[in-house]
Write an enzyme that holds these catalytic residues in place. Sequence first.
Site, mmCIF file in Angstrom:
data_model
loop_
_atom_site.group_PDB
_atom_site.id
_atom_site.type_symbol
_atom_site.label_atom_id
_atom_site.label_comp_id
_atom_site.label_asym_id
_atom_site.label_seq_id
_atom_site.Cartn_x
_atom_site.Cartn_y
_atom_site.Cartn_z
ATOM 1 N NE ARG B 70 -4.002 -1.922 2.457
ATOM 2 C CZ ARG B 70 -3.876 -2.746 3.539
ATOM 3 N NH1 ARG B 70 -2.911 -2.574 4.263
ATOM 4 N NH2 ARG B 70 -4.852 -3.714 3.353
ATOM 5 C CE LYS B 179 6.154 -18.682 12.030
ATOM 6 N NZ LYS B 179 5.446 -18.527 13.382
ATOM 7 C CG ASP B 208 8.371 -24.161 9.536
ATOM 8 O OD1 ASP B 208 9.209 -23.355 10.026
ATOM 9 O OD2 ASP B 208 7.856 -25.023 10.283
ATOM 10 C CG HIS B 209 11.885 -19.299 9.625
ATOM 11 N ND1 HIS B 209 10.702 -18.779 10.277
ATOM 12 C CD2 HIS B 209 13.064 -18.961 10.479
ATOM 13 C CE1 HIS B 209 11.223 -18.495 11.328
ATOM 14 N NE2 HIS B 209 12.395 -18.789 11.852
ATOM 15 C CE LYS B 213 16.149 -21.625 12.365
ATOM 16 N NZ LYS B 213 17.103 -20.083 12.284
ATOM 17 C CD GLU B 247 11.311 -17.134 19.949
ATOM 18 O OE1 GLU B 247 11.660 -16.334 18.978
ATOM 19 O OE2 GLU B 247 10.086 -17.323 20.260
ATOM 20 C CG ASP B 266 4.436 -17.377 16.926
ATOM 21 O OD1 ASP B 266 4.162 -17.254 15.659
ATOM 22 O OD2 ASP B 266 5.391 -16.921 17.309
ATOM 23 C CG HIS B 271 8.816 -22.736 13.500
ATOM 24 N ND1 HIS B 271 8.762 -22.591 12.065
ATOM 25 C CD2 HIS B 271 8.608 -21.492 14.119
ATOM 26 C CE1 HIS B 271 8.520 -21.104 11.935
ATOM 27 N NE2 HIS B 271 8.623 -20.634 13.009
ATOM 28 C CE LYS B 371 7.287 -14.943 20.807
ATOM 29 N NZ LYS B 371 8.602 -14.581 20.045
ATOM 30 C CE LYS B 376 18.689 -17.025 18.416
ATOM 31 N NZ LYS B 376 17.455 -16.714 18.092
#
Lengths: 301, 520
Positions: B70, B179, B208-209, B213, B247, B266, B271, B371, B376
């Site tokens: 936009r 996603k 799905d990143h 990996k 994380e 999420d 994942h 989270k 991590k």
Amino acid sequence: MNLVVYVENERYREWVFERAWRIADKHPSRMIVLDAINDHHGTQITAQEPHRDDAPQIFREGVVLGVDGIRAAQRIQFVEALLVKDIPCVLWWAADRLFSSETFAGLLNVVEHVILDSSGTNTESNALREFASYFSGTQPAALGDLAWMRLDPWRDVIAQFFDDPNMRDELSAIRRVAVSSGSDSEALYLGCWLASRLGWKVRDQSTFVNAGGAVISFEHKREGEIRRVQSVRLETAASGYSARVEGETVALEVTGRFARAKRLVPLQAIDNTSLVERAILGDRTDEIFMDALHTVGDLLK
Amino acid sequence: MAQTAPKTAPSTDGNPLRAGLSTNRIKDPCNVIFFGASGDLMKRMLMPAMYNLRLGDVLPVRYGIVGFSRTEWDDDGFRKEMKDSIDQFSRSGEAKDPLWSDFAKHVSYVSGDFDDPNCYLKLRRQLERNDSELGTESNRLFYLSTPPGLFTKIVDMLDEAGLGPKGNQKGWTRIIVEKPFGIDLASARALQAEITKVFEEKHVYRIDHYLGKEPVQDIMALRFANVMFEPIWDRRYIQSVQITAAETVGVEHRGGYYETSGALRDMIQNHVINLFALVAMEPPVSADADSIRDEKMKVLRALRPIDPDQLGHYAARGQYAAGTVNGQQVPGYREEPDVNPKSNVETYAAVKLYVDSWRWAGVPFYLRSGKRLAGKQSEIAIRFKDIPHRLFGEGSDDIEHNALVMKIQPEEGVSIRFSAKVPGPKMHIRSVSMDFNYGTGFGVVSAPAYERLIGDAMRGDATLFTRWDAVEAAWEAVTPILDRWIMLKDTSFPNYAAGTQGPVASDALFDDEDDGWRRI
């Protein structure tokens, strides 16, 4: 691994040491340096533990032996006594002389993998000739020449010209190959790689003959930094194919019947430490390399 | 005697100069069209990924990149924004001339509302211009990186504008869908129904990143390229499997989105369940996309349904309170921007799954994600069974279970824990570790997942993308938990302090008192 490094030229000493230590930093190893520079004597031993708590547990240890004036047989004995048994053993030979050196010949029976750089030395053509002749027979150890490995990106950009199946006929129509580089090894390897892949035979030091009997001229001249290729140009009756360094890119251009717009590709220069690392991690001899090397040998006869 | 590599076969594409050269270059010319091109993902990940593909000379010789969103930019304005993003976020650092200028010539922008048909006609004209000027041959890869609520609308509008596969007979048309694929089972099915009105399943790439990996791809190599793991990869030798995606960050600026999502949707539904499927699946008959995805699907189908009345034994949730992370005081979830101060959304979810199959009968799979945890850490930990007999008496007291840990991030590698004799006159046994690290093992840095995945979609390789049946099965697996959690508020929230191991309630998932969560 055991990493045996041989150095006999003051000019390369720091350069080689720095890169060898960088490799040893990444890969748990015992490094045995034979320092044959004039008046270098004595022994220096270092060991290093990980310097950060969260670093992977890598441990390196190094023994630098000043071996000036010590006979080759004794040098080999030192190395054999210091090797950690049952782990890979790699020799990085950083000297101009190859087989005229008894130390080199002796170490070949001790190591499984030899890495050297035929480029940028004072006697490049001699080294390559010697090298090609020695490795044309039975190979006592796997072999890697950094000068060859440096050419991967150049082989790729040249191959790109002919990826389109419609361009394949042009490969048999090549009549001229011109390579500019800062040292001879790269140019010789590139020309002889093309010859070995395309079935050309060596006619003399500046020409090949293809399967149909056509003559291909091969020119190479020194230009730019040592160990760096500056440009490659291939010519057929119909077109010219050129790849030339422009800053941090290589400009690819096709002129003539198959003309294409100039295209820039990133110059994928590979630093020497990475090359040595690749040579170490790749544990087999590259057959494409051996074919090119034999052709170099024929060309330099 | 040195080994010689097997004779290199003539190059498969017939170019003799390709023999022995490993090239990753994409062959088909194409356009990649990003919807949501002014968004955060575009700036941080997608455009840097495209630029790095160019730097690595992976992009095809003829390509176009078109941004659509936009925000009112012209081509130059968009290019400037993208250059700034690359300068800031790319792993290769600042974009420099002449390569940047060359790349920028392939980048264009269409500004407009996602529901305005005229804007799609503008997009169509741009793509046709690219076909004639850049030689992109009508091959199109659409990337939906907008809020999910717009996915259906964009797909419909593409079809109406003749930009769908039916309207493009000259080249191929594919679509990457970010996603989340739905917010529950019903919405995922509805979205799938809308997408498949326009795109066949084989043209849909659900990203799905995590699957891009390198260590995730190595799970299959570890299992199926070694002889020593697969024979013990079953209930006879494995006690339990733990999959963790922890994380230290909170919801950051995504509070609004997270309020509609939570850790289960999420992370676990996509994942973590994808990781689970790679660990638990049977060996595929080949390495092609469908053979692998068939096996993943089979294991998802074998998941034991969770009884909602026994939910406490199978799932636990948590929400972080204020605490300290990496020495910094951080607010609780309910104090984050755009978050309801009485929110019941979970920022931590743990699930215990069982696979009713010959291989996995009785082996619990513990999955967790959260989270603001202590570290991590993403990993898969295989805990092997106890030795059947303690041969060394008291000297064996310190023997721990053997373990195989596949580390996904931030460390990338594999660690094996086994027992060894402590040097000395007594037969005293202790656990030791053997570690493999990707960085040192191969001397290369893994490319970010988006580079790999966008490149794969351009090539038409769907192996690392999730097929619809697997998405549906994953939603089916978590739906009983989700329904119950929506229905019953957790009055203990917030129930873990930021910077800790997560809620104590999640410890109750373990049946075996010797077992427990690995420390983060």
